[in-house]
Design a protein around this motif. Sequence first.
Motif, PDB file in Angstrom:
ATOM      1  N   VAL A 146       0.861  -1.195   0.000  1.00  0.00           N
ATOM      2  CA  VAL A 146       0.000   0.000   0.000  1.00  0.00           C
ATOM      3  C   VAL A 146       0.897   1.245   0.000  1.00  0.00           C
ATOM      4  O   VAL A 146       1.860   1.321   0.765  1.00  0.00           O
ATOM      5  N   PRO A 147       0.621   2.224  -0.870  1.00  0.00           N
ATOM      6  CA  PRO A 147       1.490   3.420  -0.927  1.00  0.00           C
ATOM      7  C   PRO A 147       1.306   4.333   0.274  1.00  0.00           C
ATOM      8  O   PRO A 147       0.535   4.051   1.189  1.00  0.00           O
ATOM      9  N   PHE A 148       2.029   5.441   0.273  1.00  0.00           N
ATOM     10  CA  PHE A 148       1.958   6.501   1.282  1.00  0.00           C
ATOM     11  C   PHE A 148       2.439   6.036   2.663  1.00  0.00           C
ATOM     12  O   PHE A 148       1.952   6.492   3.686  1.00  0.00           O
ATOM     13  N   GLY A 149       3.385   5.092   2.692  1.00  0.00           N
ATOM     14  CA  GLY A 149       4.009   4.684   3.950  1.00  0.00           C
ATOM     15  C   GLY A 149       3.114   3.903   4.890  1.00  0.00           C
ATOM     16  O   GLY A 149       3.447   3.731   6.061  1.00  0.00           O
ATOM     17  N   LEU A 164       7.831   8.666   4.024  1.00  0.00           N
ATOM     18  CA  LEU A 164       7.282   8.126   2.777  1.00  0.00           C
ATOM     19  C   LEU A 164       5.906   8.716   2.482  1.00  0.00           C
ATOM     20  O   LEU A 164       5.578   9.005   1.324  1.00  0.00           O
ATOM     21  N   ALA A 165       5.078   8.883   3.506  1.00  0.00           N
ATOM     22  CA  ALA A 165       3.743   9.446   3.292  1.00  0.00           C
ATOM     23  C   ALA A 165       3.828  10.867   2.748  1.00  0.00           C
ATOM     24  O   ALA A 165       3.128  11.233   1.796  1.00  0.00           O
ATOM     25  N   VAL A 166       4.702  11.680   3.352  1.00  0.00           N
ATOM     26  CA  VAL A 166       4.844  13.068   2.899  1.00  0.00           C
ATOM     27  C   VAL A 166       5.454  13.114   1.489  1.00  0.00           C
ATOM     28  O   VAL A 166       4.970  13.834   0.604  1.00  0.00           O
ATOM     29  N   GLN A 168       5.620  10.708  -0.934  1.00  0.00           N
ATOM     30  CA  GLN A 168       4.740  10.176  -1.969  1.00  0.00           C
ATOM     31  C   GLN A 168       3.513  11.059  -2.157  1.00  0.00           C
ATOM     32  O   GLN A 168       3.051  11.272  -3.278  1.00  0.00           O
ATOM     33  N   GLY A 169       2.972  11.597  -1.065  1.00  0.00           N
ATOM     34  CA  GLY A 169       1.816  12.473  -1.179  1.00  0.00           C
ATOM     35  C   GLY A 169       2.137  13.742  -1.956  1.00  0.00           C
ATOM     36  O   GLY A 169       1.353  14.182  -2.802  1.00  0.00           O
ATOM     37  N   THR A 170       3.315  14.317  -1.692  1.00  0.00           N
ATOM     38  CA  THR A 170       3.708  15.548  -2.384  1.00  0.00           C
ATOM     39  C   THR A 170       3.929  15.299  -3.873  1.00  0.00           C
ATOM     40  O   THR A 170       3.422  16.043  -4.729  1.00  0.00           O
ATOM     41  N   THR A 171       4.688  14.254  -4.216  1.00  0.00           N
ATOM     42  CA  THR A 171       4.962  13.982  -5.633  1.00  0.00           C
ATOM     43  C   THR A 171       3.688  13.588  -6.378  1.00  0.00           C
ATOM     44  O   THR A 171       3.496  13.981  -7.536  1.00  0.00           O
ATOM     45  N   PHE A 172       2.797  12.843  -5.716  1.00  0.00           N
ATOM     46  CA  PHE A 172       1.533  12.477  -6.360  1.00  0.00           C
ATOM     47  C   PHE A 172       0.689  13.721  -6.629  1.00  0.00           C
ATOM     48  O   PHE A 172       0.101  13.872  -7.703  1.00  0.00           O
ATOM     49  N   ALA A 173       0.624  14.631  -5.641  1.00  0.00           N
ATOM     50  CA  ALA A 173      -0.163  15.854  -5.808  1.00  0.00           C
ATOM     51  C   ALA A 173       0.405  16.729  -6.919  1.00  0.00           C
ATOM     52  O   ALA A 173      -0.334  17.263  -7.751  1.00  0.00           O
ATOM     53  N   VAL A 174       1.747  16.882  -6.955  1.00  0.00           N
ATOM     54  CA  VAL A 174       2.386  17.688  -8.004  1.00  0.00           C
ATOM     55  C   VAL A 174       2.089  17.099  -9.378  1.00  0.00           C
ATOM     56  O   VAL A 174       1.733  17.811 -10.333  1.00  0.00           O
ATOM     57  N   SER A 175       2.197  15.773  -9.488  1.00  0.00           N
ATOM     58  CA  SER A 175       1.958  15.117 -10.766  1.00  0.00           C
ATOM     59  C   SER A 175       0.501  15.284 -11.205  1.00  0.00           C
ATOM     60  O   SER A 175       0.222  15.615 -12.358  1.00  0.00           O
ATOM     61  N   ALA A 176      -0.438  15.069 -10.278  1.00  0.00           N
ATOM     62  CA  ALA A 176      -1.855  15.155 -10.619  1.00  0.00           C
ATOM     63  C   ALA A 176      -2.254  16.577 -11.001  1.00  0.00           C
ATOM     64  O   ALA A 176      -2.969  16.792 -11.988  1.00  0.00           O
ATOM     65  N   LEU A 217       9.675   6.467  -5.146  1.00  0.00           N
ATOM     66  CA  LEU A 217       9.450   6.403  -3.694  1.00  0.00           C
ATOM     67  C   LEU A 217       8.589   5.203  -3.332  1.00  0.00           C
ATOM     68  O   LEU A 217       8.806   4.554  -2.301  1.00  0.00           O
ATOM     69  N   TYR A 218       7.590   4.909  -4.151  1.00  0.00           N
ATOM     70  CA  TYR A 218       6.742   3.747  -3.877  1.00  0.00           C
ATOM     71  C   TYR A 218       7.555   2.456  -3.942  1.00  0.00           C
ATOM     72  O   TYR A 218       7.450   1.583  -3.071  1.00  0.00           O
ATOM     73  N   ALA A 219       8.391   2.331  -5.000  1.00  0.00           N
ATOM     74  CA  ALA A 219       9.215   1.125  -5.137  1.00  0.00           C
ATOM     75  C   ALA A 219      10.193   0.999  -3.976  1.00  0.00           C
ATOM     76  O   ALA A 219      10.398  -0.098  -3.433  1.00  0.00           O
ATOM     77  N   TYR A 220      10.782   2.127  -3.575  1.00  0.00           N
ATOM     78  CA  TYR A 220      11.716   2.077  -2.446  1.00  0.00           C
ATOM     79  C   TYR A 220      11.007   1.622  -1.170  1.00  0.00           C
ATOM     80  O   TYR A 220      11.500   0.753  -0.445  1.00  0.00           O
ATOM     81  N   GLY A 221       9.828   2.222  -0.890  1.00  0.00           N
ATOM     82  CA  GLY A 221       9.110   1.863   0.331  1.00  0.00           C
ATOM     83  C   GLY A 221       8.707   0.403   0.340  1.00  0.00           C
ATOM     84  O   GLY A 221       8.826  -0.281   1.366  1.00  0.00           O
TER      85      GLY A 221
END
Length: 242
Positions: A146-149, A164-166, A168-176, A217-221
């Motif tokens: 599950v993503p976001f840590g 990881l939550a911060v 992944q959340g930041t990069t996902f928001a920027v991308s979206a 980040l998701y793959a690393y987590g």
Amino acid sequence: MKTAIVALVLAASSSLGPAREAYQSGDLPRARVSLEGLLQPLRLSNLQEESEAHLLLSATLHAQEDLPRAEQEAVEGLALNPDAKLDPLVYPPDFIAFVERVNVLRHERIIQRSAQRRPPKLLPTPSSSIPVLVESRPASQGWYLVPFGVGHLVHGQRSKGTVLAVGQGTTFAVSAVSLGVALSLRGSDGRYSEQDAPTARAFNVSYLVGAYAFAALYAYGMLDGLLSSPAPAAPPPGRGPG
């Protein structure tokens, strides 16, 4: 007046009486010494009294602005008595709010400490009266998918899970957001105007960078959780027929 007298009588009848009296009178050093003497080594046989001692020591440390130690003692007190209610006539509102915050933010740690401190329950097996030990099972490694840590948070790795939550959340928001803006700049024919083309190009780049960063980040987590978690212990070999 009668309430004060009853409180004093109850305080005097308990091992915690001197510590309570010192804390309520504002003599924080004496309260701290008294409580640490009761807890290290442990001289309280009652779990409820031990829980109260930890919370009282947490209040003393909180008043002395030793917040890390105060949080640690609050966790210990809540682990022994999750339903503990703090008397607003004894504890100040800022400390009550502090304990409520600890109860929320350190909930997993409190559960783990509670399981460590309480002896396993004995239950009869369905086919016989021989008692068996009931043990808590560790959380599944599937949470790491599950993503976001989430997996790290479930397994008690709060620092890494928060990072990881911060991230992944930041990069996902920027991308979206970048993708949404880039799509909104398209005309009815699906093309960008000459004026909007540079802006759209920048947002498309931002979308791709954010998407790749999120994926990394998701793959690393996921890999960090699955590879660093210890494998579950193998069950003991069963006894052959006698």
